[in-house]
Design a protein around this motif. Structure first.
Motif, PDB file in Angstrom:
ATOM      1  N   PHE A  69       1.063  -4.394   2.004  1.00 55.52           N
ATOM      2  CA  PHE A  69       1.370  -3.571   0.830  1.00 55.52           C
ATOM      3  C   PHE A  69       0.093  -2.928   0.298  1.00 55.52           C
ATOM      4  O   PHE A  69       0.035  -1.738   0.011  1.00 55.52           O
ATOM      5  CB  PHE A  69       2.035  -4.446  -0.237  1.00 55.52           C
ATOM      6  CG  PHE A  69       2.357  -3.702  -1.498  1.00 55.52           C
ATOM      7  CD1 PHE A  69       3.414  -2.779  -1.513  1.00 55.52           C
ATOM      8  CD2 PHE A  69       1.612  -3.897  -2.647  1.00 55.52           C
ATOM      9  CE1 PHE A  69       3.705  -2.096  -2.674  1.00 55.52           C
ATOM     10  CE2 PHE A  69       1.910  -3.205  -3.803  1.00 55.52           C
ATOM     11  CZ  PHE A  69       2.957  -2.295  -3.825  1.00 55.52           C
ATOM     12  N   GLN A  70      -0.954  -3.778   0.205  1.00 53.44           N
ATOM     13  CA  GLN A  70      -2.246  -3.314  -0.306  1.00 53.44           C
ATOM     14  C   GLN A  70      -2.800  -2.214   0.600  1.00 53.44           C
ATOM     15  O   GLN A  70      -3.299  -1.192   0.132  1.00 53.44           O
ATOM     16  CB  GLN A  70      -3.207  -4.508  -0.357  1.00 53.44           C
ATOM     17  CG  GLN A  70      -4.393  -4.318  -1.281  1.00 53.44           C
ATOM     18  CD  GLN A  70      -3.973  -4.228  -2.733  1.00 53.44           C
ATOM     19  OE1 GLN A  70      -2.959  -4.801  -3.117  1.00 53.44           O
ATOM     20  NE2 GLN A  70      -4.725  -3.512  -3.538  1.00 53.44           N
ATOM     21  N   LYS A  92      -0.886   0.951   0.170  1.00 54.93           N
ATOM     22  CA  LYS A  92      -1.216   1.568  -1.119  1.00 54.93           C
ATOM     23  C   LYS A  92      -2.545   2.321  -1.007  1.00 54.93           C
ATOM     24  O   LYS A  92      -2.661   3.483  -1.397  1.00 54.93           O
ATOM     25  CB  LYS A  92      -1.309   0.455  -2.165  1.00 54.93           C
ATOM     26  CG  LYS A  92      -1.191   0.936  -3.598  1.00 54.93           C
ATOM     27  CD  LYS A  92      -1.246  -0.244  -4.537  1.00 54.93           C
ATOM     28  CE  LYS A  92      -1.698   0.178  -5.898  1.00 54.93           C
ATOM     29  NZ  LYS A  92      -1.918  -0.982  -6.754  1.00 54.93           N
TER      30      LYS A  92
END
Lengths: 184, 212
Positions: free
Chosen positions: B110-111, B114
């Motif tokens: 996810f990081q 992002k």
């Protein structure tokens, strides 16, 4: 008929959830397992460890038993494999620790053998048997002490009857000579 | 039979033929088989061999404490329970570590996504800035022109300019040295009402007068 074998019935009952059937099987074969392991390793504590290991393997692997051979052959095969593996492990441990006398304390039979003459007998037998190569010792024990036929031993070890006969003869001769030298 | 006495019975050299006869009828044969029809020495050898085998077996027949065999099963059950418990904990630890790793992987993914998205947006903005500087300058110039036009064409602004100019002029008219012409309309009216003589007169007077 293999189906008439009482061991098969006990196995089936155990596989159907009857834990007491396993206890019956264990009680029936525990002495044979112990003595084979005892003569293979040459001391009580190692033999005891092997007995526990074999029972554990039996408990866990009985579901894989195919009801084709006799249970007793199957148990012997497990006992032999475990004994050989245990001896190899012990040798490796001794080699790594550079300690030849590591098992001296473990081979005492003070707690289980009360009779002095029995202790002497065991000591003598162990000292002779331990001089045989492991594979030869295994065949000698199965034939001489467990009184199995060559066909049964062949089934357990996977070796030919001819090879087993030759091995047994050499082992017997060696044992006789060792015993003679010890008394000479 | 005493152990020491038994051990004297060992034979050192074994005969393979005799051994085979012994082995063939092993175990449980008490007497020499009837079919054995060899010389007497062979018979003796076979007897010795049997005795030796018996001695060897007698070494093995020792009585050990029966309690040991009685306790094998309870100890096994105890070990089994321990093993099953440790297996359960191992399984728990294993599942937890798998779950934690998955969670960690998800968080990192996810990081990463992002960061990747943000860097893409920044990159896109940078591209826009490099592609469109002249366009923005043009827009700026056009808007400045538009602003100046709006000022020039705005009647309110015009009136304000006139008003400010007139105020300045009226302030100047207070001085005697100056002739104040209030606006172009007045100036034109004055000129139209004057005849030639008067115009010459004014002209002559203007020559002597300082004009703002």
């Amino acid at each position: 008929m293999p189906e008439e074998n009482p061991d098969y019935d006990l196995v089936r009952r155990f596989l159907n959830g009857d834990e007491s059937s396993f206890n019956q099987l264990a009680r029936k074969y525990q002495a044979k397992i112990y003595w084979h392991a005892r003569r293979m390793t040459g001391n009580h504590l190692d033999a005891d460890e092997i007995v526990q290991e074999v029972l554990l393997v039996l408990f866990e692997k009985l579901k894989n038993f195919n009801f084709q051979s006799s249970l007793f052959t199957w148990i012997y095969r497990i006992t032999i494999t475990r004994s050989i593996n245990y001896i190899k492990r012990q040798k490796l441990r001794r080699f790594v620790s550079f300690d030849e006398e590591e098992n001296c304390g473990l081979s005492t039979d003070d707690e289980i053998v009360k009779n002095i003459e029995d202790k002497e007998k065991l000591k003598k037998l162990d000292s002779v048997l331990q001089k045989l190569p492991e594979k030869q010792r295994e065949i000698f024990l199965l034939r001489h002490f467990d009184e199995l036929s060559y066909e049964e031993i062949a089934q357990i070890t996977g070796k030919s009857v001819g090879g087993l006969k030759a091995n047994y003869f050499h082992a017997f001769e060696k044992v006789v000579n060792l015993m003679g030298n010890k008394n000479g | 039979m005493h152990l020491k006495k038994l051990l004297t019975l060992w034979v050192i050299k074994m005969d393979k033929k005799i051994f085979d006869i012994y082995d063939e009828h092993f175990p449980g044969e008490e007497n020499v088989p009837d079919k054995f029809a060899g010389p007497v020495e062979d018979q003796e050898k076979l007897d010795d061999l049997r005795k030796s085998a018996d001695v060897l077996k007698s070494l093995s027949s020792v009585s050990i404490d029966e309690k040991y065999f009685t306790n094998i099963l309870p100890r096994f059950r105890e070990n089994l329970e321990k093993k099953q418990r440790s297996f359960f904990y191992k399984k728990l630890i294993y599942s937890s570590s798998i779950a934690f790793s998955t969670l960690l992987l998800l968080v990192f993914s996810f990081q990463f996504m992002k960061t990747n998205f943000q860097s893409k947006v920044t990159q896109q903005n940078e591209t826009m800035e490099t592609v469109l500087p002249t366009a923005s300058q043009d827009i700026y110039i056009a808007s400045a022109d538009q602003f100046s036009d709006s000022i020039v064409n705005n009647s309110a602004v015009k009136q304000e300019i006139d008003k400010t100019l007139n105020q300045s002029l009226s302030a100047a008219s207070n001085s005697n040295d100056y002739i104040l012409i209030k606006n172009t309309m007045d100036y034109n009216n004055v000129l139209s009402q004057l005849d030639d003589d008067e115009l010459e007169k004014v002209y002559a007077q203007l020559q002597q007068t300082k004009i703002l």
